[in-house]
Scaffold this motif. Sequence first.
Motif, PDB file in Angstrom:
ATOM      1  N   ALA A 125       0.846  -1.159   0.106  1.00 55.19           N
ATOM      2  CA  ALA A 125       0.143   0.141  -0.209  1.00 55.19           C
ATOM      3  C   ALA A 125       0.872   1.329  -0.094  1.00 55.19           C
ATOM      4  CB  ALA A 125      -0.790   0.082   1.202  1.00 55.19           C
ATOM      5  N   ILE A 126       1.766   1.451   0.731  1.00 51.20           N
ATOM      6  CA  ILE A 126       2.932   2.313   0.767  1.00 51.20           C
ATOM      7  C   ILE A 126       3.357   2.378  -0.595  1.00 51.20           C
ATOM      8  CG2 ILE A 126       4.998   3.159   1.770  1.00 51.20           C
ATOM      9  CD1 ILE A 126       4.306   1.920   4.438  1.00 51.20           C
ATOM     10  N   GLN A 127       3.912   1.548  -1.354  1.00 47.97           N
ATOM     11  CA  GLN A 127       4.342   1.777  -2.707  1.00 47.97           C
ATOM     12  C   GLN A 127       3.494   2.081  -3.493  1.00 47.97           C
ATOM     13  OE1 GLN A 127       6.737  -1.906  -4.092  1.00 47.97           O
ATOM     14  NE2 GLN A 127       6.235  -2.739  -2.029  1.00 47.97           N
ATOM     15  N   LEU A 128       2.097   1.769  -3.803  1.00 45.27           N
ATOM     16  CA  LEU A 128       1.442   2.288  -4.618  1.00 45.27           C
ATOM     17  C   LEU A 128       0.830   3.634  -4.231  1.00 45.27           C
ATOM     18  CD1 LEU A 128      -0.968  -1.116  -4.634  1.00 45.27           C
ATOM     19  CD2 LEU A 128       0.821  -0.051  -6.429  1.00 45.27           C
ATOM     20  N   ALA A 129       0.838   4.001  -2.942  1.00 46.43           N
ATOM     21  CA  ALA A 129       0.540   5.587  -2.512  1.00 46.43           C
ATOM     22  C   ALA A 129       1.687   6.206  -3.085  1.00 46.43           C
ATOM     23  CB  ALA A 129       0.136   5.445  -1.067  1.00 46.43           C
ATOM     24  N   PHE A 130       2.950   5.940  -2.861  1.00 46.28           N
ATOM     25  CA  PHE A 130       3.880   6.643  -3.157  1.00 46.28           C
ATOM     26  C   PHE A 130       4.144   6.717  -4.672  1.00 46.28           C
ATOM     27  CE2 PHE A 130       8.549   6.937  -4.601  1.00 46.28           C
ATOM     28  CZ  PHE A 130       8.817   8.288  -3.806  1.00 46.28           C
ATOM     29  N   ILE A 131       4.021   5.754  -5.606  1.00 45.10           N
ATOM     30  CA  ILE A 131       4.145   5.903  -6.835  1.00 45.10           C
ATOM     31  C   ILE A 131       2.964   6.388  -7.817  1.00 45.10           C
ATOM     32  CG2 ILE A 131       4.307   4.286  -9.152  1.00 45.10           C
ATOM     33  CD1 ILE A 131       6.355   2.754  -7.439  1.00 45.10           C
ATOM     34  N   TYR A 132       1.694   5.793  -7.284  1.00 46.26           N
ATOM     35  CA  TYR A 132       0.530   6.302  -8.069  1.00 46.26           C
ATOM     36  C   TYR A 132      -0.210   7.186  -7.483  1.00 46.26           C
ATOM     37  CZ  TYR A 132       1.595   2.189 -11.115  1.00 46.26           C
ATOM     38  OH  TYR A 132       2.168   1.277 -11.838  1.00 46.26           O
ATOM     39  N   GLY A 133      -0.003   7.369  -5.909  1.00 48.77           N
ATOM     40  CA  GLY A 133      -0.895   8.212  -5.434  1.00 48.77           C
ATOM     41  C   GLY A 133      -2.154   7.664  -5.060  1.00 48.77           C
ATOM     42  N   SER A 134      -2.008   6.553  -5.007  1.00 47.58           N
ATOM     43  CA  SER A 134      -3.257   5.728  -4.319  1.00 47.58           C
ATOM     44  C   SER A 134      -3.514   6.068  -2.992  1.00 47.58           C
ATOM     45  CB  SER A 134      -2.946   4.120  -4.424  1.00 47.58           C
ATOM     46  OG  SER A 134      -2.686   3.887  -5.908  1.00 47.58           O
ATOM     47  N   PRO A 135      -4.835   6.087  -2.323  1.00 46.07           N
ATOM     48  CA  PRO A 135      -5.094   6.340  -1.082  1.00 46.07           C
ATOM     49  C   PRO A 135      -4.424   5.020  -0.194  1.00 46.07           C
ATOM     50  CG  PRO A 135      -7.186   5.643  -2.225  1.00 46.07           C
ATOM     51  CD  PRO A 135      -5.959   5.905  -3.314  1.00 46.07           C
ATOM     52  N   PHE A 136      -3.667   5.400   0.750  1.00 48.15           N
ATOM     53  CA  PHE A 136      -3.343   4.471   1.687  1.00 48.15           C
ATOM     54  C   PHE A 136      -4.320   3.430   2.491  1.00 48.15           C
ATOM     55  CE2 PHE A 136      -1.803   2.601   5.945  1.00 48.15           C
ATOM     56  CZ  PHE A 136      -0.761   1.768   5.252  1.00 48.15           C
ATOM     57  N   TRP A 137      -5.096   3.821   3.162  1.00 54.58           N
ATOM     58  CA  TRP A 137      -6.194   2.864   3.788  1.00 54.58           C
ATOM     59  C   TRP A 137      -6.698   1.841   2.937  1.00 54.58           C
ATOM     60  CZ3 TRP A 137      -4.477   2.151   8.352  1.00 54.58           C
ATOM     61  CH2 TRP A 137      -3.899   2.994   9.133  1.00 54.58           C
ATOM     62  N   PRO A 138      -7.657   2.478   1.825  1.00 55.41           N
ATOM     63  CA  PRO A 138      -8.425   1.713   1.045  1.00 55.41           C
ATOM     64  C   PRO A 138      -7.308   0.551   0.147  1.00 55.41           C
ATOM     65  CG  PRO A 138      -9.108   3.994   0.697  1.00 55.41           C
ATOM     66  CD  PRO A 138      -7.799   3.860   1.403  1.00 55.41           C
ATOM     67  N   THR A 139      -6.355   1.100  -0.154  1.00 53.36           N
ATOM     68  CA  THR A 139      -5.285   0.307  -0.714  1.00 53.36           C
ATOM     69  C   THR A 139      -4.820  -0.846   0.088  1.00 53.36           C
ATOM     70  OG1 THR A 139      -4.592   2.096  -2.403  1.00 53.36           O
ATOM     71  CG2 THR A 139      -3.151   0.387  -2.196  1.00 53.36           C
ATOM     72  N   TRP A 140      -4.534  -0.443   1.376  1.00 53.78           N
ATOM     73  CA  TRP A 140      -4.008  -1.373   2.328  1.00 53.78           C
ATOM     74  C   TRP A 140      -5.309  -2.433   2.493  1.00 53.78           C
ATOM     75  CZ3 TRP A 140      -2.774  -0.662   8.336  1.00 53.78           C
ATOM     76  CH2 TRP A 140      -2.084  -1.628   8.608  1.00 53.78           C
ATOM     77  N   PHE A 141      -6.486  -1.943   2.728  1.00 55.55           N
ATOM     78  CA  PHE A 141      -7.538  -2.945   2.787  1.00 55.55           C
ATOM     79  C   PHE A 141      -7.692  -4.030   1.550  1.00 55.55           C
ATOM     80  CE2 PHE A 141     -11.809  -4.056   2.140  1.00 55.55           C
ATOM     81  CZ  PHE A 141     -12.362  -4.543   3.316  1.00 55.55           C
ATOM     82  N   THR A 142      -7.796  -3.326   0.378  1.00 56.01           N
ATOM     83  CA  THR A 142      -7.840  -4.243  -0.681  1.00 56.01           C
ATOM     84  C   THR A 142      -6.717  -5.265  -0.946  1.00 56.01           C
ATOM     85  OG1 THR A 142      -6.973  -2.743  -2.366  1.00 56.01           O
ATOM     86  CG2 THR A 142      -9.541  -2.702  -1.923  1.00 56.01           C
ATOM     87  N   VAL A 143      -5.474  -4.773  -0.763  1.00 56.40           N
ATOM     88  CA  VAL A 143      -4.348  -5.580  -1.165  1.00 56.40           C
ATOM     89  C   VAL A 143      -4.440  -6.631   0.124  1.00 56.40           C
ATOM     90  CG1 VAL A 143      -1.789  -5.681  -1.097  1.00 56.40           C
ATOM     91  CG2 VAL A 143      -2.985  -3.886  -2.074  1.00 56.40           C
ATOM     92  N   GLY A 144      -4.542  -6.204   1.612  1.00 57.55           N
ATOM     93  CA  GLY A 144      -4.677  -6.971   2.584  1.00 57.55           C
ATOM     94  C   GLY A 144      -5.819  -8.356   2.507  1.00 57.55           C
ATOM     95  N   ILE A 145      -6.888  -7.694   1.902  1.00 60.63           N
ATOM     96  CA  ILE A 145      -8.106  -8.881   1.668  1.00 60.63           C
ATOM     97  C   ILE A 145      -7.482  -9.829   0.661  1.00 60.63           C
ATOM     98  CG2 ILE A 145     -10.358  -8.990   0.656  1.00 60.63           C
ATOM     99  CD1 ILE A 145     -10.342  -8.231   3.850  1.00 60.63           C
TER     100      ILE A 145
END
Length: 169
Positions: A125-145
């Motif tokens: 999630a941190i990588q995707l937030a850094f590279i693409y500006g993805s929102p951290f919490w929703p990204t962590w949730f989807t990747v974690g699930i």
Amino acid sequence: MNTTSFKETPQSTVSEVAKTAIVAALYVAVTLLLAVISFGAVQLRLSEMFNYLALFHKRYIVAVTLGVILANFMSPTWILDVPIGGIATFLVLLICRAATKKIKNLVLKFVVTAVIFAFSMFTVAIQLAFIYGSPFWPTWFTVGIGELLSMTVGGMVVYSLQKKLDFTK
């Protein structure tokens, strides 16, 4: 030539390297075969099932880490995914072995391992937030699930296989 003087034991270097290479290659093959769902903010990396092998033998920590590093070279975010994914996988595998060391029930070991890996997806999630500006919490949730689902399906596969194959050797 006396061929009886050399006997390959389960601890031999050749055997260890071969088993490590096979698991690393399988991790890469499964990841790339399913590449369309193996990378990104919503991912289902079924090759994560190989994480469970580290619970059976420490050689698989190296095998899976190597597989992750090699597979991540195909990631759209490879520049961060290779070093961060490799280091994170190595550390989380060590944590899982330590956390489950005293647990006797294999299903419980698998559950603990799956939860730890799902939680560890904050690195992705941190990588995707850094590279693409993805929102951290929703990204962590989807990747974690996705990781939890991958580990659940993979856990069933590895659990079934361990009844027929001895992963401790």
